[in-house]
Design a protein around this motif. Structure first.
Motif, PDB file in Angstrom:
ATOM      1  N   PHE A   1      11.663  16.942  11.746  1.00 45.40           N
ATOM      2  CA  PHE A   1      10.980  15.747  12.722  1.00 45.40           C
ATOM      3  C   PHE A   1      10.441  14.904  11.632  1.00 45.40           C
ATOM      4  CE2 PHE A   1      10.049  18.920  16.520  1.00 45.40           C
ATOM      5  CZ  PHE A   1      11.186  18.745  16.785  1.00 45.40           C
ATOM      6  N   ALA A   2       9.891  15.396  10.448  1.00 44.76           N
ATOM      7  CA  ALA A   2       9.307  14.485   9.600  1.00 44.76           C
ATOM      8  C   ALA A   2      10.161  13.300   8.911  1.00 44.76           C
ATOM      9  CB  ALA A   2       8.625  15.079   8.304  1.00 44.76           C
ATOM     10  N   GLU A   3      11.434  13.373   9.276  1.00 44.24           N
ATOM     11  CA  GLU A   3      12.299  12.276   8.656  1.00 44.24           C
ATOM     12  C   GLU A   3      12.354  11.490   9.928  1.00 44.24           C
ATOM     13  OE1 GLU A   3      15.276  15.184   6.226  1.00 44.24           O
ATOM     14  OE2 GLU A   3      15.983  14.237   7.904  1.00 44.24           O
TER      15      GLU A   3
ATOM     16  N   ILE B   1       1.056  -1.193   0.006  1.00 43.18           N
ATOM     17  CA  ILE B   1      -0.062  -0.084  -0.015  1.00 43.18           C
ATOM     18  C   ILE B   1       0.901   1.172  -0.034  1.00 43.18           C
ATOM     19  CG2 ILE B   1      -1.721   1.378   1.100  1.00 43.18           C
ATOM     20  CD1 ILE B   1      -2.989  -1.428   2.199  1.00 43.18           C
ATOM     21  N   HIS B   2       0.530   2.267  -0.847  1.00 45.20           N
ATOM     22  CA  HIS B   2       1.314   3.289  -0.777  1.00 45.20           C
ATOM     23  C   HIS B   2       0.597   4.564  -0.418  1.00 45.20           C
ATOM     24  CE1 HIS B   2       4.517   1.566  -3.560  1.00 45.20           C
ATOM     25  NE2 HIS B   2       3.587   0.775  -3.972  1.00 45.20           N
ATOM     26  N   LEU B   3       1.109   5.160   0.660  1.00 47.18           N
ATOM     27  CA  LEU B   3       0.621   6.300   1.245  1.00 47.18           C
ATOM     28  C   LEU B   3       0.803   7.535   0.570  1.00 47.18           C
ATOM     29  CD1 LEU B   3       1.561   5.423   5.011  1.00 47.18           C
ATOM     30  CD2 LEU B   3      -0.419   4.747   3.623  1.00 47.18           C
TER      31      LEU B   3
ATOM     32  N   ASN C   1      -3.536  13.795  14.068  1.00 50.39           N
ATOM     33  CA  ASN C   1      -4.091  14.818  13.302  1.00 50.39           C
ATOM     34  C   ASN C   1      -3.468  16.233  13.517  1.00 50.39           C
ATOM     35  OD1 ASN C   1      -4.856  15.523  16.056  1.00 50.39           O
ATOM     36  ND2 ASN C   1      -7.169  16.041  15.367  1.00 50.39           N
ATOM     37  N   VAL C   2      -2.389  16.469  14.109  1.00 51.70           N
ATOM     38  CA  VAL C   2      -1.656  17.627  14.389  1.00 51.70           C
ATOM     39  C   VAL C   2      -0.505  17.715  13.525  1.00 51.70           C
ATOM     40  CG1 VAL C   2      -0.645  19.219  15.989  1.00 51.70           C
ATOM     41  CG2 VAL C   2      -2.759  17.736  16.721  1.00 51.70           C
TER      42      VAL C   2
ATOM     43  N   GLU D   1       2.117  12.683   4.477  1.00 52.40           N
ATOM     44  CA  GLU D   1       2.941  11.777   5.519  1.00 52.40           C
ATOM     45  C   GLU D   1       4.085  13.167   5.957  1.00 52.40           C
ATOM     46  OE1 GLU D   1       2.733   8.823   6.856  1.00 52.40           O
ATOM     47  OE2 GLU D   1       0.715   9.273   5.979  1.00 52.40           O
ATOM     48  N   GLU D   2       4.536  13.872   5.039  1.00 53.12           N
ATOM     49  CA  GLU D   2       5.319  14.868   5.769  1.00 53.12           C
ATOM     50  C   GLU D   2       4.926  16.046   6.313  1.00 53.12           C
ATOM     51  OE1 GLU D   2       6.914  16.183   1.737  1.00 53.12           O
ATOM     52  OE2 GLU D   2       7.970  14.404   1.278  1.00 53.12           O
ATOM     53  N   MET D   3       3.781  16.310   6.220  1.00 52.83           N
ATOM     54  CA  MET D   3       2.955  17.253   7.164  1.00 52.83           C
ATOM     55  C   MET D   3       2.435  16.877   8.593  1.00 52.83           C
ATOM     56  SD  MET D   3       0.469  19.006   4.256  1.00 52.83           S
ATOM     57  CE  MET D   3      -0.353  20.142   5.352  1.00 52.83           C
TER      58      MET D   3
END
Length: 595
Positions: free
Chosen positions: A550-552, A73-75, A88-89, A80-82
């Motif tokens: 942080f996203a990494e 499955i590809h998101l 939900n934050v 995902e970077e946000m």
């Protein structure tokens, strides 16, 4: 003009554009499976509410694609970077919240208000959770950048390790390690008590990560000194002048100062004076005619006892002046600042003047009554013989301590820099000479032999002399050679915790940090690194912001570290806490043990 600018920016902000949360669609940019090279198909869709700093609240419609061959499955990558998984934050909200609370020292309530203006409506418990999450993310990217930080330290010519700790009451000890060359906070740990056994593993981890320092600076704590000599044998070990002065001052002044503090509390003089302000003066400062008061001052003659209005205003101002003694100081904290002693001194002076004035105004019954009541409030305190003696001894000791401050050229009584003060730029030889003069001066005073506290002070200076005074350390780097005096203070942590304490006091009205230290994550002091441009350059690398960094981070690492941090706090489960606070239940349990 500034207000017009702020209102204009607010009006054009996307957070105020939409009457209802907009719907934004997210889908992977891939059309083919990278592995199978087969066209992706829709697996399922969903919609969830998201909060971001740019838009505020919006609905994210997610389309999940899958490969019919490998079933992967590809998101939607952009979302995902946000936003972290299962949240939900957005990352930007986490960073914004963390900076508000830890850098700007906002309370939870203040943070909620700021977020609501950005169209972000979350609960107070969510704000507290986001603040903790911010520290967890920051901790993870800090330790991932460990090798780069080590390289920077090497390029700087090495590091001077400064070990500092803080605790209060029954709280754990929060210990931090700082590099005095780069001003990087390197590592932190929370331990039950400040003992050698607790400190040694912490220092070994620092040694493993960054190698041997050029020197180590600490306070006079026995645990620190023993642990440092074990982990870093042969490495020069110095005592920070600020911490030396602080510990010496506490030993010298604490006994008498605590008597004054406790007596003031016992007599409840603060609340009594505030009551008088409300009762007699209606606590209305706006009614004070400042021009009229200035005219009375310039007249250089005693006020007429018949002028009730002026006398009441003078009394009002003098009571406020006395109460303001509790705020007296230069921002260093005890023993450098002694606000309770200043408060007591002002109360004594106020009583003396009121007592003298009362004899002049007996004919004016309304004024005489006010003066009599005020003097009556102060009389038990002012006439307390134990308190008088404590203040007399403290006043003598203060002169000795302040003279030592002047000899060390640090935390001087005349400066108002508070914990931002790094001491005067004076050669170590000059400081050493001045302290030698102090050592000769004090024993020559008539009170020296009468009070063993002075003899103990001289003994402490002699004991730590070699750690207090030595030649500067030469740091050689690509930028050239520089000299560093490791004994001079590094107040990074004191500054940080002063801000945390102020925010805690504003939020709870309680000056005690005991519970705060119990619940605070160990790596919270890393926030102070965010003010360091060199550190931020290393930490961010090729990314542009903390949000991107942080996203990494692998979300599984965040969850695991959160669990470890919460486990380390040793919190009592709510159900158990409720149980142990029921007196009847405890009595029954005790009865079971005794039969």
């Amino acid at each position: 003009m500034r207000q017009i600018h702020d209102d204009t920016v607010k009006d054009i902000s996307l957070t105020n554009v939409f009457e209802h949360p907009p719907l934004i669609r997210f889908k992977t940019a891939k059309t083919l499976c990278p592995k199978c090279k087969v066209k992706l198909k829709v697996h399922h869709t969903d919609t969830r509410k998201i909060y971001s700093m740019h838009i505020g609240a919006f609905s994210a419609h997610r389309t999940f694609m899958h490969c019919p061959v490998c079933k992967k499955i590809h998101l939607p990558e952009e979302l995902e970077e946000m936003v972290p998984p299962h949240s939900n934050v957005g990352y930007d909200v986490i960073v914004f919240t963390g900076r508000l609370i830890f850098q700007k020292h906002h309370t939870i309530k203040e943070t909620l208000a700021v977020l609501e203006r950005r169209n972000i409506y979350i609960s107070s418990s969510e704000v507290a959770y986001l603040a903790q999450k911010f520290i967890i993310y920051l901790s993870l990217i800090h330790y991932e950048a460990g090798l780069k930080l080590k390289m920077q330290i090497h390029n700087n010519g090495g590091y001077i390790l400064h070990i500092d700790g803080t605790s209060e009451g029954a709280s754990p000890h929060l210990i931090s390690a700082i590099d005095e060359v780069s001003n990087f906070i390197l590592a932190n740990v929370k331990v039950p008590g400040e003992s050698k056994e607790q400190v040694v593993p912490f220092l070994k981890e620092i040694k493993k990560q960054y190698g041997n320092p050029l020197a180590v600076t600490s306070d006079m704590g026995r645990a620190f000194l023993s642990a440092i000599s074990e982990v870093f044998p042969g490495i020069p070990n110095y005592i920070c002048h600020f911490h030396f002065l602080r510990d010496i001052g506490k030993d010298l002044l604490e006994k008498q100062y605590s008597i004054i503090r406790n007596k003031l509390k016992k007599y409840g003089i603060t609340s009594q004076l505030r009551y008088r302000l409300r009762y007699y003066f209606e606590n209305k400062g706006e009614n004070i005619n400042v021009c009229q008061i200035n005219q009375v001052i310039e007249a250089t003659k005693q006020t007429s006892v018949t002028d009730c209005k002026i006398i009441k205003q003078v009394c009002y101002i003098l009571i406020l002046w006395a109460l303001d003694g509790k705020n007296h100081g230069n921002g260093f904290g005890f023993p450098f600042d002694r606000p309770h002693a200043e408060f007591y001194k002002r109360l004594c002076l106020l009583f003396d003047k009121l007592h003298g004035f009362h004899a002049r105004c007996r004919a004016n019954k309304s004024i005489s009554k006010i003066i009599e009541k005020l003097a009556g409030d102060l009389s038990p305190l002012v006439n307390d013989t134990e308190l008088k003696e404590a203040f007399k001894i403290l006043s003598e000791k203060e002169k000795v301590f302040d003279k030592l401050r002047e000899a060390l050229f640090i935390a001087l009584p005349t400066t108002d820099n508070g914990l931002n003060d790094d001491g005067e730029k004076v050669e170590i030889a000059t400081i050493e000479s001045k302290v030698k003069d102090f050592k000769q001066w004090l024993p020559a005073q008539k009170y020296y032999r009468k009070n063993p506290d002075y003899q103990k002070l001289i003994a402490q200076i002699d004991k730590y002399w070699d750690k207090l005074f030595s030649d500067p350390i030469i740091i050689s780097s690509a930028k050239g050679d520089s000299l560093i005096l490791p004994q001079r203070t590094n107040n990074i942590l004191e500054q940080f915790f002063r801000g945390i304490r102020r925010a805690h006091r504003r939020r709870t009205g309680n000056n005690s940090m005991c519970k705060k230290l119990q619940t605070m994550f160990a790596d919270t002091p890393l926030v102070k690194n965010l003010d360091n441009p060199d550190y931020m350059k290393i930490l961010l690398g090729e990314t542009k912001s903390l949000e991107e960094k942080f996203a990494e981070i692998d979300h599984k690492k965040v969850i695991a570290k959160m669990a470890d941090a919460e486990k380390a706090e040793s919190k009592i489960p709510r159900r158990i806490k409720k149980l142990i606070r029921e007196e009847k239940i405890i009595l029954k349990l005790l009865y079971l043990l005794t039969g």
